[in-house]
Design a protein around this motif. Sequence first.
Motif, PDB file in Angstrom:
ATOM      1  N   ARG A  12       0.837  -1.191   0.000  1.00  0.00           N
ATOM      2  CA  ARG A  12       0.000   0.000   0.000  1.00  0.00           C
ATOM      3  C   ARG A  12       0.875   1.245   0.000  1.00  0.00           C
ATOM      4  NH1 ARG A  12      -3.088   0.778   5.204  1.00  0.00           N
ATOM      5  NH2 ARG A  12      -2.235   2.838   5.336  1.00  0.00           N
ATOM      6  N   ARG A  13       0.662   2.100  -0.985  1.00  0.00           N
ATOM      7  CA  ARG A  13       1.416   3.350  -1.048  1.00  0.00           C
ATOM      8  C   ARG A  13       0.809   4.331  -0.069  1.00  0.00           C
ATOM      9  NH1 ARG A  13       2.585   5.706  -6.784  1.00  0.00           N
ATOM     10  NH2 ARG A  13       3.722   7.093  -5.432  1.00  0.00           N
ATOM     11  N   THR A  14       1.699   4.981   0.633  1.00  0.00           N
ATOM     12  CA  THR A  14       1.248   6.005   1.567  1.00  0.00           C
ATOM     13  C   THR A  14       2.082   7.254   1.343  1.00  0.00           C
ATOM     14  OG1 THR A  14       2.812   5.316   3.272  1.00  0.00           O
ATOM     15  CG2 THR A  14       0.638   4.263   3.319  1.00  0.00           C
ATOM     16  N   ILE A  15       1.583   8.359   1.848  1.00  0.00           N
ATOM     17  CA  ILE A  15       2.308   9.618   1.723  1.00  0.00           C
ATOM     18  C   ILE A  15       3.646   9.533   2.452  1.00  0.00           C
ATOM     19  CG2 ILE A  15       2.301  12.049   2.365  1.00  0.00           C
ATOM     20  CD1 ILE A  15      -0.725  12.014   1.960  1.00  0.00           C
ATOM     21  N   SER A  16       3.621   8.951   3.641  1.00  0.00           N
ATOM     22  CA  SER A  16       4.862   8.886   4.421  1.00  0.00           C
ATOM     23  C   SER A  16       5.907   8.014   3.733  1.00  0.00           C
ATOM     24  CB  SER A  16       4.588   8.391   5.836  1.00  0.00           C
ATOM     25  OG  SER A  16       4.153   7.061   5.827  1.00  0.00           O
ATOM     26  N   ARG A  17       5.477   6.885   3.136  1.00  0.00           N
ATOM     27  CA  ARG A  17       6.430   6.044   2.424  1.00  0.00           C
ATOM     28  C   ARG A  17       6.995   6.763   1.205  1.00  0.00           C
ATOM     29  NH1 ARG A  17       3.382   0.604   2.529  1.00  0.00           N
ATOM     30  NH2 ARG A  17       4.086  -0.143   4.529  1.00  0.00           N
ATOM     31  N   LEU A  23      12.969  11.408  -0.146  1.00  0.00           N
ATOM     32  CA  LEU A  23      14.029  12.079   0.605  1.00  0.00           C
ATOM     33  C   LEU A  23      15.290  11.219   0.685  1.00  0.00           C
ATOM     34  CD1 LEU A  23      14.722  14.622   2.160  1.00  0.00           C
ATOM     35  CD2 LEU A  23      13.846  13.538   4.209  1.00  0.00           C
ATOM     36  N   THR A  24      15.115   9.928   0.876  1.00  0.00           N
ATOM     37  CA  THR A  24      16.257   9.021   0.948  1.00  0.00           C
ATOM     38  C   THR A  24      16.998   8.968  -0.388  1.00  0.00           C
ATOM     39  OG1 THR A  24      15.117   7.702   2.620  1.00  0.00           O
ATOM     40  CG2 THR A  24      16.975   6.666   1.508  1.00  0.00           C
ATOM     41  N   LEU A  25      16.262   8.866  -1.479  1.00  0.00           N
ATOM     42  CA  LEU A  25      16.900   8.827  -2.794  1.00  0.00           C
ATOM     43  C   LEU A  25      17.629  10.131  -3.102  1.00  0.00           C
ATOM     44  CD1 LEU A  25      14.270   6.935  -4.957  1.00  0.00           C
ATOM     45  CD2 LEU A  25      16.497   6.124  -4.220  1.00  0.00           C
ATOM     46  N   GLY A 164      16.707   7.926   6.273  1.00  0.00           N
ATOM     47  CA  GLY A 164      15.574   7.081   5.901  1.00  0.00           C
ATOM     48  C   GLY A 164      14.744   6.662   7.105  1.00  0.00           C
ATOM     49  N   VAL A 165      15.409   6.152   8.131  1.00  0.00           N
ATOM     50  CA  VAL A 165      14.691   5.713   9.339  1.00  0.00           C
ATOM     51  C   VAL A 165      14.074   6.914  10.060  1.00  0.00           C
ATOM     52  CG1 VAL A 165      15.023   4.675  11.627  1.00  0.00           C
ATOM     53  CG2 VAL A 165      16.040   3.608   9.627  1.00  0.00           C
ATOM     54  N   GLY A 166      14.838   7.999  10.177  1.00  0.00           N
ATOM     55  CA  GLY A 166      14.318   9.189  10.853  1.00  0.00           C
ATOM     56  C   GLY A 166      13.106   9.779  10.137  1.00  0.00           C
ATOM     57  N   THR A 167      13.191   9.870   8.825  1.00  0.00           N
ATOM     58  CA  THR A 167      12.061  10.402   8.056  1.00  0.00           C
ATOM     59  C   THR A 167      10.855   9.487   8.164  1.00  0.00           C
ATOM     60  OG1 THR A 167      13.613  11.398   6.512  1.00  0.00           O
ATOM     61  CG2 THR A 167      11.355  11.181   5.765  1.00  0.00           C
ATOM     62  N   HIS A 168      11.088   8.184   8.098  1.00  0.00           N
ATOM     63  CA  HIS A 168       9.977   7.243   8.217  1.00  0.00           C
ATOM     64  C   HIS A 168       9.273   7.391   9.570  1.00  0.00           C
ATOM     65  CE1 HIS A 168       7.606   3.636   7.767  1.00  0.00           C
ATOM     66  NE2 HIS A 168       8.082   3.186   8.920  1.00  0.00           N
ATOM     67  N   LEU A 169      10.057   7.472  10.638  1.00  0.00           N
ATOM     68  CA  LEU A 169       9.457   7.607  11.971  1.00  0.00           C
ATOM     69  C   LEU A 169       8.729   8.943  12.120  1.00  0.00           C
ATOM     70  CD1 LEU A 169      12.282   6.062  14.169  1.00  0.00           C
ATOM     71  CD2 LEU A 169      10.096   5.017  13.526  1.00  0.00           C
ATOM     72  N   LEU A 170       9.340  10.020  11.623  1.00  0.00           N
ATOM     73  CA  LEU A 170       8.675  11.330  11.696  1.00  0.00           C
ATOM     74  C   LEU A 170       7.387  11.359  10.888  1.00  0.00           C
ATOM     75  CD1 LEU A 170      11.590  13.902  11.554  1.00  0.00           C
ATOM     76  CD2 LEU A 170       9.907  13.664  13.355  1.00  0.00           C
ATOM     77  N   MET A 171       7.445  10.829   9.688  1.00  0.00           N
ATOM     78  CA  MET A 171       6.248  10.817   8.846  1.00  0.00           C
ATOM     79  C   MET A 171       5.148   9.955   9.462  1.00  0.00           C
ATOM     80  SD  MET A 171       6.457  12.746   6.348  1.00  0.00           S
ATOM     81  CE  MET A 171       7.754  13.855   5.964  1.00  0.00           C
ATOM     82  N   ARG A 173       4.679   9.404  12.594  1.00  0.00           N
ATOM     83  CA  ARG A 173       4.143  10.073  13.777  1.00  0.00           C
ATOM     84  C   ARG A 173       3.374  11.351  13.421  1.00  0.00           C
ATOM     85  NH1 ARG A 173       7.296  12.173  19.092  1.00  0.00           N
ATOM     86  NH2 ARG A 173       5.427  12.396  20.330  1.00  0.00           N
ATOM     87  N   MET A 174       3.919  12.137  12.495  1.00  0.00           N
ATOM     88  CA  MET A 174       3.336  13.448  12.217  1.00  0.00           C
ATOM     89  C   MET A 174       2.290  13.430  11.109  1.00  0.00           C
ATOM     90  SD  MET A 174       6.768  15.740  12.548  1.00  0.00           S
ATOM     91  CE  MET A 174       5.936  17.320  12.602  1.00  0.00           C
ATOM     92  N   VAL A 175       2.354  12.450  10.202  1.00  0.00           N
ATOM     93  CA  VAL A 175       1.416  12.440   9.079  1.00  0.00           C
ATOM     94  C   VAL A 175       0.484  11.233   9.134  1.00  0.00           C
ATOM     95  CG1 VAL A 175       1.218  12.334   6.564  1.00  0.00           C
ATOM     96  CG2 VAL A 175       2.994  13.731   7.592  1.00  0.00           C
ATOM     97  N   ALA A 176       1.035  10.047   9.259  1.00  0.00           N
ATOM     98  CA  ALA A 176       0.225   8.837   9.140  1.00  0.00           C
ATOM     99  C   ALA A 176      -0.771   8.684  10.294  1.00  0.00           C
ATOM    100  CB  ALA A 176       1.128   7.613   9.065  1.00  0.00           C
ATOM    101  N   LYS A 177      -0.333   8.863  11.529  1.00  0.00           N
ATOM    102  CA  LYS A 177      -1.250   8.692  12.665  1.00  0.00           C
ATOM    103  C   LYS A 177      -2.379   9.713  12.637  1.00  0.00           C
ATOM    104  CE  LYS A 177       1.696   6.195  15.850  1.00  0.00           C
ATOM    105  NZ  LYS A 177       2.337   6.172  17.142  1.00  0.00           N
ATOM    106  N   PRO A 178      -2.103  11.007  12.427  1.00  0.00           N
ATOM    107  CA  PRO A 178      -3.223  11.956  12.338  1.00  0.00           C
ATOM    108  C   PRO A 178      -4.162  11.647  11.166  1.00  0.00           C
ATOM    109  CG  PRO A 178      -1.181  13.155  12.721  1.00  0.00           C
ATOM    110  CD  PRO A 178      -0.822  11.727  12.477  1.00  0.00           C
ATOM    111  N   LEU A 179      -3.622  11.220  10.040  1.00  0.00           N
ATOM    112  CA  LEU A 179      -4.488  10.857   8.910  1.00  0.00           C
ATOM    113  C   LEU A 179      -5.337   9.631   9.233  1.00  0.00           C
ATOM    114  CD1 LEU A 179      -2.331  11.393   5.709  1.00  0.00           C
ATOM    115  CD2 LEU A 179      -4.377  12.615   6.368  1.00  0.00           C
TER     116      LEU A 179
END
Length: 199
Positions: A12-17, A23-25, A164-171, A173-179
């Motif tokens: 499943r594609r998500t905004i955070s992924r 960002l990683t690339l 990569g790990v930091g962005t994934h965790l931030l996204m 927490r800040m984007v996926a959970k509220p959505l």
Amino acid sequence: MKQSKPVSRKIRRTISRDLTLSLTLMTVLVFSAFGAIYQVYYTNREARNLESEAADIADEFAEVLARPLWNLDVDTVKQIAKAYLSSDFLSAVRIETNLEAYFDTIPEQTQMEHWIHLKRNIVSGDEHIGTAELLFSRERIQAIQKRSLISILATIFLVTLVIGVGTHLLMKRMVAKPLDRLIAGIRTIAAGDYQLALP
């Protein structure tokens, strides 16, 4: 009998992924470009330093040989040459006068691109009494290239991993959970519960 279809798991594609992957690339590309530029700069700088060191050794070698060669002291000339050859940097030497070769360790079939080749005149007073040819190994440059390449690749890997790990965790927490909470609230309202306040 019914044949079972292979189960395919669709990711499943998500905004955070998508943001994390982008960002990683970008980080990998930027650090790879800077790493390549640094590799070329660092290697060229070290090669210039190595050639300068070789020139200094060649000048010193010619100066040290002047007196024994002037006095035709063959044993001292050979001892000096062997002492200089004991280093891992200087690989071969040829010492000649106008009359004969006093010392020669340079192979006949030598590919000069693998060596730093320097030739110095041996002078006593104002008189030219001979020449010294020196071959210096380029192995130190190759070792420096390998070391810097390994450190650049390790740095790129570690920075990419951290981002990569930091962005994934931030996204997450800040984007996926509220959505996810917003989607759950919309589903609750769609089911007919209008008492719920949306986040």
